[in-house]
Design a protein around this motif. Structure first.
Motif, PDB file in Angstrom:
ATOM      1  N   THR A   9      59.381 105.905 -29.841  1.00  0.00           N
ATOM      2  CA  THR A   9      58.870 104.617 -29.393  1.00  0.00           C
ATOM      3  C   THR A   9      57.408 104.528 -29.822  1.00  0.00           C
ATOM      4  O   THR A   9      56.799 105.525 -30.213  1.00  0.00           O
ATOM      5  CB  THR A   9      58.955 104.493 -27.862  1.00  0.00           C
ATOM      6  N   ARG A  10      56.876 103.359 -29.744  1.00  0.00           N
ATOM      7  CA  ARG A  10      55.454 103.177 -30.089  1.00  0.00           C
ATOM      8  C   ARG A  10      54.574 104.077 -29.241  1.00  0.00           C
ATOM      9  O   ARG A  10      53.652 104.710 -29.748  1.00  0.00           O
ATOM     10  CB  ARG A  10      55.081 101.709 -29.901  1.00  0.00           C
ATOM     11  N   ASN A  11      54.877 104.178 -27.951  1.00  0.00           N
ATOM     12  CA  ASN A  11      54.073 105.022 -27.054  1.00  0.00           C
ATOM     13  C   ASN A  11      54.183 106.497 -27.418  1.00  0.00           C
ATOM     14  O   ASN A  11      53.201 107.232 -27.353  1.00  0.00           O
ATOM     15  CB  ASN A  11      54.465 104.797 -25.597  1.00  0.00           C
ATOM     16  N   GLU A  12      55.382 106.956 -27.793  1.00  0.00           N
ATOM     17  CA  GLU A  12      55.557 108.358 -28.193  1.00  0.00           C
ATOM     18  C   GLU A  12      54.784 108.639 -29.471  1.00  0.00           C
ATOM     19  O   GLU A  12      54.168 109.693 -29.620  1.00  0.00           O
ATOM     20  CB  GLU A  12      57.036 108.685 -28.378  1.00  0.00           C
ATOM     21  N   CYS A  13      54.799 107.697 -30.378  1.00  0.00           N
ATOM     22  CA  CYS A  13      54.055 107.829 -31.633  1.00  0.00           C
ATOM     23  C   CYS A  13      52.555 107.914 -31.346  1.00  0.00           C
ATOM     24  O   CYS A  13      51.858 108.791 -31.882  1.00  0.00           O
ATOM     25  CB  CYS A  13      54.368 106.658 -32.556  1.00  0.00           C
ATOM     26  N   LEU A  14      52.062 107.033 -30.500  1.00  0.00           N
ATOM     27  CA  LEU A  14      50.640 107.043 -30.154  1.00  0.00           C
ATOM     28  C   LEU A  14      50.253 108.331 -29.422  1.00  0.00           C
ATOM     29  O   LEU A  14      49.176 108.881 -29.665  1.00  0.00           O
ATOM     30  CB  LEU A  14      50.287 105.818 -29.306  1.00  0.00           C
ATOM     31  N   ALA A  15      51.142 108.806 -28.558  1.00  0.00           N
ATOM     32  CA  ALA A  15      50.869 110.053 -27.841  1.00  0.00           C
ATOM     33  C   ALA A  15      50.790 111.221 -28.812  1.00  0.00           C
ATOM     34  O   ALA A  15      49.913 112.083 -28.689  1.00  0.00           O
ATOM     35  CB  ALA A  15      51.946 110.303 -26.783  1.00  0.00           C
ATOM     36  N   THR A  19      47.319 113.562 -29.408  1.00  0.00           N
ATOM     37  CA  THR A  19      47.219 115.017 -29.254  1.00  0.00           C
ATOM     38  C   THR A  19      46.857 115.705 -30.573  1.00  0.00           C
ATOM     39  O   THR A  19      46.102 116.676 -30.581  1.00  0.00           O
ATOM     40  CB  THR A  19      48.514 115.614 -28.670  1.00  0.00           C
ATOM     41  N   VAL A  20      47.354 115.182 -31.692  1.00  0.00           N
ATOM     42  CA  VAL A  20      46.973 115.741 -33.000  1.00  0.00           C
ATOM     43  C   VAL A  20      45.496 115.470 -33.261  1.00  0.00           C
ATOM     44  O   VAL A  20      44.767 116.334 -33.732  1.00  0.00           O
ATOM     45  CB  VAL A  20      47.870 115.189 -34.130  1.00  0.00           C
ATOM     46  N   ARG A  21      45.038 114.273 -32.918  1.00  0.00           N
ATOM     47  CA  ARG A  21      43.614 113.943 -33.076  1.00  0.00           C
ATOM     48  C   ARG A  21      42.752 114.885 -32.241  1.00  0.00           C
ATOM     49  O   ARG A  21      41.706 115.360 -32.688  1.00  0.00           O
ATOM     50  CB  ARG A  21      43.382 112.482 -32.657  1.00  0.00           C
TER      51      ARG A  21
END
Length: 118
Positions: A9-15, A19-21
């Motif tokens: 989902t968009r939220n999972e992608c942003l999450a 965390t990678v950032r």
């Protein structure tokens, strides 16, 4: 080989990006991983670390060591001797990066071969 990450989902992608950032903010840059590898390999004194990393300046090394200490990846110990002795050691926490460093080593080795084949 999978061409993309599993459907998110968009939220999972942003999450995932967040965390990678966060991780990249701690270990990114030209020198941090090299300093971590040097310290994990047993170089403890400032000059030992500096000599083990070609082309790093003293000013940059000092700044990066301070950043790594703030993130609890290395420990700075000052011994009250004459002259004062300062040692940098790997914390237990830095060893959680071993798999990341090994994966980067493996990828970098394969990438070098691929590029040199062209």
């Amino acid at each position: 080989m999978t061409e993309k990450f599993p459907d998110n989902t968009r939220n999972e992608c942003l999450a995932r990006m967040l965390t990678v950032r966060d991780a990249l903010d701690v270990i990114s840059g030209k020198w941090k991983i090299l300093i971590i590898i040097s310290v994990m390999s047993g170089n403890k004194r400032f000059r030992e670390i500096e000599r083990s990393i070609p082309k790093i300046s003293s000013k940059v090394l000092a700044k990066e060591l301070k950043d790594l200490e703030e993130h609890q990846l290395i420990k700075r110990t000052v011994y009250d001797e004459s002259p004062v002795l300062v040692e940098y050691t790997a914390t237990d926490y830095v060893f959680t990066l071993e798999k990341v460093i090994e994966a980067l080593h493996h990828w970098g080795s394969n990438h070098r071969k691929k590029i040199l084949e062209q």
